[in-house]
Scaffold this motif. Structure first.
Motif, mmCIF file in Angstrom:
data_model
loop_
_atom_site.group_PDB
_atom_site.id
_atom_site.type_symbol
_atom_site.label_atom_id
_atom_site.label_comp_id
_atom_site.label_asym_id
_atom_site.label_seq_id
_atom_site.Cartn_x
_atom_site.Cartn_y
_atom_site.Cartn_z
ATOM 1 N N VAL A 59 0.836 -1.198 0.000
ATOM 2 C CA VAL A 59 0.000 0.000 0.000
ATOM 3 C C VAL A 59 0.875 1.254 0.000
ATOM 4 O O VAL A 59 0.587 2.228 -0.701
ATOM 5 C CB VAL A 59 -0.950 -0.013 1.215
ATOM 6 C CG1 VAL A 59 -1.699 1.309 1.340
ATOM 7 C CG2 VAL A 59 -1.930 -1.175 1.108
ATOM 8 N N PHE A 60 1.946 1.228 0.767
ATOM 9 C CA PHE A 60 2.858 2.369 0.832
ATOM 10 C C PHE A 60 3.389 2.720 -0.554
ATOM 11 O O PHE A 60 3.340 3.880 -0.993
ATOM 12 C CB PHE A 60 4.012 2.046 1.777
ATOM 13 C CG PHE A 60 5.066 3.122 1.860
ATOM 14 C CD1 PHE A 60 4.953 4.150 2.777
ATOM 15 C CD2 PHE A 60 6.166 3.097 1.012
ATOM 16 C CE1 PHE A 60 5.919 5.142 2.847
ATOM 17 C CE2 PHE A 60 7.141 4.091 1.077
ATOM 18 C CZ PHE A 60 7.021 5.116 2.002
ATOM 19 N N TRP A 61 3.887 1.698 -1.278
ATOM 20 C CA TRP A 61 4.484 1.963 -2.589
ATOM 21 C C TRP A 61 3.432 2.210 -3.660
ATOM 22 O O TRP A 61 3.671 2.971 -4.607
ATOM 23 C CB TRP A 61 5.400 0.814 -2.983
ATOM 24 C CG TRP A 61 6.644 0.748 -2.146
ATOM 25 C CD1 TRP A 61 7.010 -0.223 -1.261
ATOM 26 C CD2 TRP A 61 7.682 1.733 -2.088
ATOM 27 N NE1 TRP A 61 8.200 0.083 -0.660
ATOM 28 C CE2 TRP A 61 8.647 1.280 -1.149
ATOM 29 C CE3 TRP A 61 7.900 2.948 -2.729
ATOM 30 C CZ2 TRP A 61 9.793 1.995 -0.841
ATOM 31 C CZ3 TRP A 61 9.040 3.672 -2.429
ATOM 32 C CH2 TRP A 61 9.974 3.198 -1.500
ATOM 33 N N ALA A 62 2.261 1.608 -3.519
ATOM 34 C CA ALA A 62 1.185 1.887 -4.468
ATOM 35 C C ALA A 62 0.753 3.344 -4.370
ATOM 36 O O ALA A 62 0.528 4.013 -5.385
ATOM 37 C CB ALA A 62 -0.002 0.963 -4.215
ATOM 38 N N ALA A 63 0.649 3.854 -3.142
ATOM 39 C CA ALA A 63 0.293 5.256 -2.953
ATOM 40 C C ALA A 63 1.367 6.164 -3.542
ATOM 41 O O ALA A 63 1.056 7.192 -4.170
ATOM 42 C CB ALA A 63 0.115 5.548 -1.464
ATOM 43 N N HIS A 64 2.615 5.783 -3.346
ATOM 44 C CA HIS A 64 3.733 6.568 -3.881
ATOM 45 C C HIS A 64 3.648 6.645 -5.401
ATOM 46 O O HIS A 64 3.833 7.727 -5.985
ATOM 47 C CB HIS A 64 5.047 5.917 -3.448
ATOM 48 C CG HIS A 64 6.270 6.631 -3.931
ATOM 49 N ND1 HIS A 64 6.700 7.815 -3.380
ATOM 50 C CD2 HIS A 64 7.149 6.327 -4.925
ATOM 51 C CE1 HIS A 64 7.804 8.220 -4.008
ATOM 52 N NE2 HIS A 64 8.089 7.334 -4.941
ATOM 53 N N ILE A 77 -3.952 9.382 -12.956
ATOM 54 C CA ILE A 77 -5.157 9.287 -12.137
ATOM 55 C C ILE A 77 -4.934 9.829 -10.729
ATOM 56 O O ILE A 77 -5.886 10.202 -10.053
ATOM 57 C CB ILE A 77 -5.676 7.833 -12.056
ATOM 58 C CG1 ILE A 77 -4.645 6.915 -11.396
ATOM 59 C CG2 ILE A 77 -6.045 7.316 -13.427
ATOM 60 C CD1 ILE A 77 -5.166 5.507 -11.156
ATOM 61 N N GLY A 78 -3.677 9.895 -10.286
ATOM 62 C CA GLY A 78 -3.346 10.501 -9.011
ATOM 63 C C GLY A 78 -3.739 9.643 -7.814
ATOM 64 O O GLY A 78 -4.274 8.541 -7.944
ATOM 65 N N TRP A 136 -4.760 7.150 2.213
ATOM 66 C CA TRP A 136 -3.849 6.012 2.235
ATOM 67 C C TRP A 136 -3.144 5.923 3.586
ATOM 68 O O TRP A 136 -2.681 6.923 4.107
ATOM 69 C CB TRP A 136 -2.793 6.153 1.144
ATOM 70 C CG TRP A 136 -3.327 6.232 -0.253
ATOM 71 C CD1 TRP A 136 -3.870 7.328 -0.866
ATOM 72 C CD2 TRP A 136 -3.359 5.178 -1.223
ATOM 73 N NE1 TRP A 136 -4.238 7.030 -2.147
ATOM 74 C CE2 TRP A 136 -3.933 5.717 -2.401
ATOM 75 C CE3 TRP A 136 -2.952 3.842 -1.202
ATOM 76 C CZ2 TRP A 136 -4.098 4.952 -3.555
ATOM 77 C CZ3 TRP A 136 -3.118 3.080 -2.357
ATOM 78 C CH2 TRP A 136 -3.686 3.637 -3.516
ATOM 79 N N GLN A 137 -3.067 4.704 4.112
ATOM 80 C CA GLN A 137 -2.283 4.454 5.318
ATOM 81 C C GLN A 137 -1.443 3.198 5.094
ATOM 82 O O GLN A 137 -1.852 2.094 5.458
ATOM 83 C CB GLN A 137 -3.174 4.289 6.550
ATOM 84 C CG GLN A 137 -3.760 5.589 7.056
ATOM 85 C CD GLN A 137 -4.402 5.441 8.436
ATOM 86 O OE1 GLN A 137 -4.352 4.389 9.062
ATOM 87 N NE2 GLN A 137 -5.005 6.508 8.919
ATOM 88 N N GLY A 138 -0.311 3.379 4.450
ATOM 89 C CA GLY A 138 0.599 2.272 4.209
ATOM 90 C C GLY A 138 1.755 2.331 5.190
ATOM 91 O O GLY A 138 2.393 3.376 5.329
ATOM 92 N N ARG A 139 2.006 1.229 5.880
ATOM 93 C CA ARG A 139 3.089 1.158 6.858
ATOM 94 C C ARG A 139 4.037 0.031 6.457
ATOM 95 O O ARG A 139 3.662 -1.143 6.464
ATOM 96 C CB ARG A 139 2.532 0.895 8.265
ATOM 97 C CG ARG A 139 1.604 1.983 8.782
ATOM 98 C CD ARG A 139 2.343 3.265 9.078
ATOM 99 N NE ARG A 139 1.448 4.265 9.653
ATOM 100 C CZ ARG A 139 0.746 5.148 8.950
ATOM 101 N NH1 ARG A 139 0.826 5.128 7.626
ATOM 102 N NH2 ARG A 139 -0.033 6.026 9.552
ATOM 103 N N PHE A 177 -1.861 -3.407 -9.831
ATOM 104 C CA PHE A 177 -2.440 -3.377 -8.499
ATOM 105 C C PHE A 177 -3.367 -2.174 -8.330
ATOM 106 O O PHE A 177 -4.492 -2.295 -7.821
ATOM 107 C CB PHE A 177 -1.314 -3.329 -7.469
ATOM 108 C CG PHE A 177 -1.757 -3.378 -6.036
ATOM 109 C CD1 PHE A 177 -2.341 -4.517 -5.514
ATOM 110 C CD2 PHE A 177 -1.575 -2.286 -5.204
ATOM 111 C CE1 PHE A 177 -2.749 -4.570 -4.174
ATOM 112 C CE2 PHE A 177 -1.976 -2.323 -3.872
ATOM 113 C CZ PHE A 177 -2.561 -3.462 -3.361
ATOM 114 N N LEU A 178 -2.929 -1.007 -8.775
ATOM 115 C CA LEU A 178 -3.741 0.203 -8.671
ATOM 116 C C LEU A 178 -5.005 0.098 -9.521
ATOM 117 O O LEU A 178 -6.079 0.568 -9.124
ATOM 118 C CB LEU A 178 -2.921 1.420 -9.081
ATOM 119 C CG LEU A 178 -1.857 1.873 -8.086
ATOM 120 C CD1 LEU A 178 -0.909 2.893 -8.728
ATOM 121 C CD2 LEU A 178 -2.490 2.460 -6.834
ATOM 122 N N ASP A 179 -4.877 -0.505 -10.688
ATOM 123 C CA ASP A 179 -6.056 -0.664 -11.544
ATOM 124 C C ASP A 179 -7.080 -1.584 -10.886
ATOM 125 O O ASP A 179 -8.290 -1.320 -10.941
ATOM 126 C CB ASP A 179 -5.636 -1.219 -12.902
ATOM 127 C CG ASP A 179 -6.798 -1.269 -13.883
ATOM 128 O OD1 ASP A 179 -7.386 -0.207 -14.181
ATOM 129 O OD2 ASP A 179 -7.130 -2.373 -14.359
#
Length: 235
Positions: free
Chosen positions: A54-59, A66-67, A80-83, A215-217
């Motif tokens: 999640v952290f890297w997907a948000a990055h 699409i942002g 987003w809360q990626g840890r 993954f984002l799609d």
């Protein structure tokens, strides 16, 4: 399709048929084409939480067209809360800590992969079910989306990769079944397979840029369906 039904179109990965899900469902309302229909509705708060995936997907999302809102800004507000390194026991403190704020309308969870190899898949799936029930008690009405644990080319905590892959698939299936009993929506990632080396970084764990794009799609399509359900677009 109800919120207890899974989202997707195929098996999770190489064991085709092991995680069969329902065919894709087209949205009855498209935000890009029917802004009049969505402008009168309250924007939904979406919280996507999990470990380094999640952290890297948000990055990466922030760097794409699409942002970070995944193209859903007409419908929702995505947070987003990626840890990095997060394991399952850290989920509830993450969600219900001092700064948790208002509960989301939609909660996407991508977690559990870091726990495989440290605990048995059955024990993990039982803990997941118990904690999802707790979340629903604390946040009545929240729609939970379980983002299926992804395969990895390298499992750092495992001595035998095939065994941990089997544990991952069994845990995903058990969680999928629990979700079908009223806990939420199951979101598979059938296009992400360990045999596709280009989808992974050199460490064999994290997704590459092209892997994160897939993954984002998946997240975006699953969220579009979830928002359609929340707004009763089929009524």
């Amino acid at each position: 399709m109800s919120s207890t039904q899974e989202v997707g179109a195929a098996a999770d990965e190489a064991d085709q048929g092991a995680e069969v899900v329902a065919a894709p469902v087209a949205l009855a309302v498209e935000p890009e084409e029917d802004l009049g229909a969505v402008s009168c509705r309250e924007k939904q708060r979406i919280l996507i939480c999990g470990h380094s995936m999640v952290f890297w997907a948000a990055h990466q999302a922030r760097r794409t067209r699409i942002g970070s809102q995944l193209g859903l800004s007409d419908w929702a507000r995505v947070e987003w809360q990626g840890r990095r390194g997060l394991r399952w026991p850290g989920l509830l403190p993450l969600l219900f800590g001092r700064r948790s704020g208002l509960p989301p309308h939609v909660l996407v969870i991508h977690l559990g992969g870091n726990d495989l190899g440290l605990m048995q898949g059955r024990a993990l799936s039982l803990q997941v079910k118990q904690d999802l029930q707790f979340i629903l008690r604390r946040w009545p009405g929240v729609l939970i989306i379980w983002s299926a644990m992804l395969p990895r080319r390298v499992w750092r905590e495992a001595l035998h990769r095939p065994a941990i892959e089997r544990a991952r698939m069994k845990a995903n299936r058990a969680i999928q079944k629990a979700l079908g009993e009223g806990l939420g929506i199951y979101l598979p990632h059938p296009r992400i397979r360990a045999t596709f080396a280009d989808l992974y970084r050199g460490d064999g764990v994290h997704l590459s840029a092209s892997g994160n794009e897939v993954f984002l799609d998946d997240l975006r399509q699953g969220l579009r369906l979830a928002l359609s359900h929340l707004w009763g677009a089929r009524a």
